[in-house]
Motif scaffolding. Structure first.
Motif, PDB file in Angstrom:
ATOM      1  N   PRO A  88      -1.041  -1.695  -4.746  1.00  0.00           N
ATOM      2  CA  PRO A  88      -1.673  -2.387  -3.802  1.00  0.00           C
ATOM      3  C   PRO A  88      -2.296  -3.630  -4.267  1.00  0.00           C
ATOM      4  N   ASP A  89      -2.277  -4.927  -3.822  1.00  0.00           N
ATOM      5  CA  ASP A  89      -2.923  -6.118  -4.129  1.00  0.00           C
ATOM      6  C   ASP A  89      -2.437  -6.352  -5.783  1.00  0.00           C
ATOM      7  N   SER A 148       1.915   4.965   0.968  1.00  0.00           N
ATOM      8  CA  SER A 148       1.651   5.850   2.179  1.00  0.00           C
ATOM      9  C   SER A 148       1.473   7.245   1.464  1.00  0.00           C
ATOM     10  N   TYR A 182       4.650   1.291  -5.595  1.00  0.00           N
ATOM     11  CA  TYR A 182       3.672   0.164  -4.850  1.00  0.00           C
ATOM     12  C   TYR A 182       2.281   0.268  -5.471  1.00  0.00           C
ATOM     13  N   HIS A 216       2.596   5.824  -5.659  1.00  0.00           N
ATOM     14  CA  HIS A 216       1.944   4.974  -6.489  1.00  0.00           C
ATOM     15  C   HIS A 216       2.725   4.462  -7.640  1.00  0.00           C
ATOM     16  N   ARG A 233       0.914  -1.021   0.008  1.00  0.00           N
ATOM     17  CA  ARG A 233       0.056  -0.094   0.264  1.00  0.00           C
ATOM     18  C   ARG A 233       0.907   1.244   0.021  1.00  0.00           C
TER      19      ARG A 233
END
Length: 392
Positions: A303-304, A293, A301, A298, A291
């Protein structure tokens, strides 16, 4: 890693305010934080009399310091607080024979937690900006261009962390100077908040892989536009480069224009794929399924593995018969225990794809050889790959 989404719209819609007491009266200003930090609740005024120990204690307690002294003294104070964070004594733990070695994923999570706590503490030293983005302090540099590039046109006085301002200035210099891309024989100029293509090994993979066609290619999540530009330079007649982030779109368009490739490369706003099919579809998603921070993270990272899985799931429907999808991905996440190779292969299979070849390269950036890096064990094994995917 190319940036695909951003949460900047919400921060633009309703600017937050920071409130403090000064000279016996209540004051407020617009609060700016690209990291998405909320305005500190407790604010004290700091000047050249403040000691580093005092500043460190206040910052650790979550009290922000709005600086009214000399700008260069504030920079030195920030460095002194950073040294105190780094040399903070670790709590001694009793070692027992039963204590298992820390897993790679635990090491990664603890490293991110330490980074996040350090960033939060250092963000407590604040600067005022006037309505033209000038810093009204002695010996302050001119940061107006750097601020305008990141925040947009100036409008009202604001307060921002000194650490963020230094980041804006660094990004402004990178944008002016550019990053030399050997495979392009030219420079790419990254914008603030758009991932800079400093790791050349993934670009070289795209430069070395034989093209399945020179008619048309899609570059998904283009970021600075570097891969779209490279494909055009390699002779692809038309490249459609996509992104969702406004900064990335503006950055890619400027780089493509600067390189004289505007007639070949269209940069369009799209969530992953443009309409239609192409004989070549390239994607370099963020490499780590964790995720972010902040909005800026972005680019690193995912997410999922949302972008990675979105690319895989939609690829077959956007390839012409016999077309290839090039997925540029590091296995760093696998060495950290964040994703397995089996999982990746399952996603490829489920998307109706098969692997038709792979080109690998070892990273040669300095951190890969830095044994003091907490993540060295994973970094030293990292391999970056170009997966050639075709419809099954």
């Amino acid at each position: 890693m190319h940036m695909q989404s951003s949460n900047r719209a919400s921060t633009i819609a309703s600017p937050q305010q920071i409130h403090w007491e000064e000279d016996g009266e209540s004051r407020s200003a617009r609060w700016r934080s690209e990291s998405g930090n909320t305005p500190p609740k407790r604010v004290v005024i700091g000047d050249d009399q403040m000691t580093a120990d005092s500043a460190y204690r206040l910052a650790c307690e979550g009290t922000a310091i709005l600086w009214r002294g000399d700008f260069q003294n504030a920079r030195q104070l920030l460095q002194a607080v950073a040294r105190r964070i780094e040399h903070k004594p670790k709590k001694a733990k009793k070692k027992t024979d039963e204590t298992p070695p820390r897993s790679p994923i635990d090491t990664f999570n603890l490293h991110r937690l330490a980074q996040s706590q350090r960033a939060r503490t250092l963000a407590m030293l604040l600067l005022p900006l006037d309505e033209q983005y000038a810093i009204p302090l002695r010996r302050a540099p001119d940061v107006r261009d750097a601020c305008e590039e990141a925040y947009g046109p100036p409008d009202q006085p604001s307060v921002v962390s000194l650490r963020e301002v230094l980041g804006l200035v660094g990004a402004h210099e990178w944008r002016k100077k550019g990053v030399e891309i050997a495979a392009l024989g030219a420079r790419i100029h990254p914008y603030y908040g758009v991932f800079s293509p400093v790791r050349g090994e993934y670009i070289k993979l795209v430069a070395d892989q034989p093209l399945p066609s020179k008619k048309l290619a899609f570059d998904i999540g283009t970021g600075t536009g570097v891969l779209g530009a490279l494909l055009a330079q390699r002779g692809v007649e038309r490249v459609v480069a996509t992104d969702l982030d406004p900064r990335a779109l503006a950055c890619a368009r400027e780089n493509i224009e600067r390189l004289g490739l505007s007639t070949q490369v269209d940069v369009i706003e799209a969530d992953l794929f443009p309409e239609g099919r192409a004989p070549l579809v390239v994607c370099n998603p963020p490499w780590l399924p964790a995720r972010p921070s902040s909005a800026i993270e972005h680019a690193i990272y995912d997410p999922d593995s949302q972008m990675l899985r979105g690319f895989l799931d939609g690829l077959a429907a956007h390839l012409t018969p016999g077309g290839e999808g090039w997925l540029i991905l590091s296995d760093f996440a696998e060495h950290l225990g964040l994703r397995t190779r089996v999982q990746l292969q399952e996603w490829i299979d489920a998307a109706g794809l098969k692997v038709d070849g792979r080109l690998d390269v070892k990273p040669h950036h300095p951190r890969a050889a830095d044994q003091s890096d907490p993540l060295y064990a994973a970094r030293s094994k990292e391999v970056t790959s170009l997966w050639r995917l075709v419809a099954a």
